[in-house]
Structure formats: C-alpha cells, structure tokens
Design a protein around this motif. Sequence first.
Motif, PDB file in Angstrom:
ATOM      1  N   GLY A  45      29.804  43.790  38.645  1.00  0.00           N
ATOM      2  CA  GLY A  45      31.066  43.887  37.913  1.00  0.00           C
ATOM      3  C   GLY A  45      32.112  44.684  38.678  1.00  0.00           C
ATOM      4  O   GLY A  45      33.293  44.318  38.705  1.00  0.00           O
ATOM      5  N   LYS A  48      33.450  42.554  41.539  1.00  0.00           N
ATOM      6  CA  LYS A  48      34.350  41.521  41.027  1.00  0.00           C
ATOM      7  C   LYS A  48      35.717  42.123  40.690  1.00  0.00           C
ATOM      8  O   LYS A  48      36.755  41.553  41.016  1.00  0.00           O
ATOM      9  CB  LYS A  48      33.713  40.877  39.793  1.00  0.00           C
ATOM     10  CG  LYS A  48      34.375  39.630  39.358  1.00  0.00           C
ATOM     11  CD  LYS A  48      33.558  38.903  38.334  1.00  0.00           C
ATOM     12  CE  LYS A  48      34.257  37.628  37.961  1.00  0.00           C
ATOM     13  NZ  LYS A  48      33.433  36.713  37.248  1.00  0.00           N
ATOM     14  N   SER A  49      35.713  43.290  40.068  1.00  0.00           N
ATOM     15  CA  SER A  49      36.957  43.968  39.728  1.00  0.00           C
ATOM     16  C   SER A  49      37.711  44.389  40.990  1.00  0.00           C
ATOM     17  O   SER A  49      38.938  44.261  41.065  1.00  0.00           O
ATOM     18  CB  SER A  49      36.663  45.197  38.868  1.00  0.00           C
ATOM     19  OG  SER A  49      37.824  45.937  38.637  1.00  0.00           O
ATOM     20  N   ARG A  52      39.462  41.460  42.546  1.00  0.00           N
ATOM     21  CA  ARG A  52      40.650  41.078  41.773  1.00  0.00           C
ATOM     22  C   ARG A  52      41.807  42.026  42.089  1.00  0.00           C
ATOM     23  O   ARG A  52      42.943  41.598  42.275  1.00  0.00           O
ATOM     24  CB  ARG A  52      40.322  41.129  40.280  1.00  0.00           C
ATOM     25  CG  ARG A  52      41.404  40.530  39.421  1.00  0.00           C
ATOM     26  CD  ARG A  52      41.072  40.496  37.932  1.00  0.00           C
ATOM     27  NE  ARG A  52      39.663  40.329  37.641  1.00  0.00           N
ATOM     28  CZ  ARG A  52      38.926  41.226  36.965  1.00  0.00           C
ATOM     29  NH1 ARG A  52      39.468  42.327  36.526  1.00  0.00           N
ATOM     30  NH2 ARG A  52      37.652  41.008  36.734  1.00  0.00           N
ATOM     31  N   HIS A  53      41.532  43.332  42.166  1.00  0.00           N
ATOM     32  CA  HIS A  53      42.591  44.293  42.448  1.00  0.00           C
ATOM     33  C   HIS A  53      43.067  44.200  43.893  1.00  0.00           C
ATOM     34  O   HIS A  53      44.255  44.387  44.171  1.00  0.00           O
ATOM     35  CB  HIS A  53      42.121  45.720  42.145  1.00  0.00           C
ATOM     36  CG  HIS A  53      42.107  46.021  40.686  1.00  0.00           C
ATOM     37  ND1 HIS A  53      41.037  45.707  39.871  1.00  0.00           N
ATOM     38  CD2 HIS A  53      43.025  46.592  39.892  1.00  0.00           C
ATOM     39  CE1 HIS A  53      41.308  46.077  38.639  1.00  0.00           C
ATOM     40  NE2 HIS A  53      42.518  46.616  38.622  1.00  0.00           N
TER      41      HIS A  53
END
Length: 78
Positions: A45, A48-49, A52-53
């Motif tokens: 997780g 993945k975050s 994205r950032h």
Amino acid sequence: MPDMSASASLAMTHLVTLAELDEDKVTPGVLGFIVFAVMALAVWGLMKSMNRHMGKVDFKEPAEPDASGGPEAKPQRG
C-alpha cells in the motif's frame, strides 16, 4: 470394543508426541504468518501511494542564469 480403545490409545499417543515442544524446531506458526502478511500488505500500500504521489511531482527546473551572475558579457576589443 477393545479395538476402539487400542486405536484411540494409539491416536492419543501420536497427538501427545505432536504436542511436545522440540526446543530445536521452533517455528513462527500462524501468528508469524499473519504478522508477515499484514506487513507485506502495508508495504504494498505504501509503494502504491508513493508511486501515485511521485507521478504528481513536476521535475522541470528553471533555466540557470549565467555563471557571471549578470547580463551576458561581450568581449571587449582594444
């Protein structure tokens, strides 16, 4: 019914030997697997975050000024 008690007795002796703790063969067990799985999901997780950032970041830098710090110097003749 002596066969049932003999087989039950044999089954109980096998269970007792399985239940004894061998000091040389300690394993993490189900709790260790659950903790590892939760940590793996947390890392997934976070990755993945992070992706994205990082996709939102603009890496363009402003143009660098001249090394002299002022307007471009013209060679003087003389």
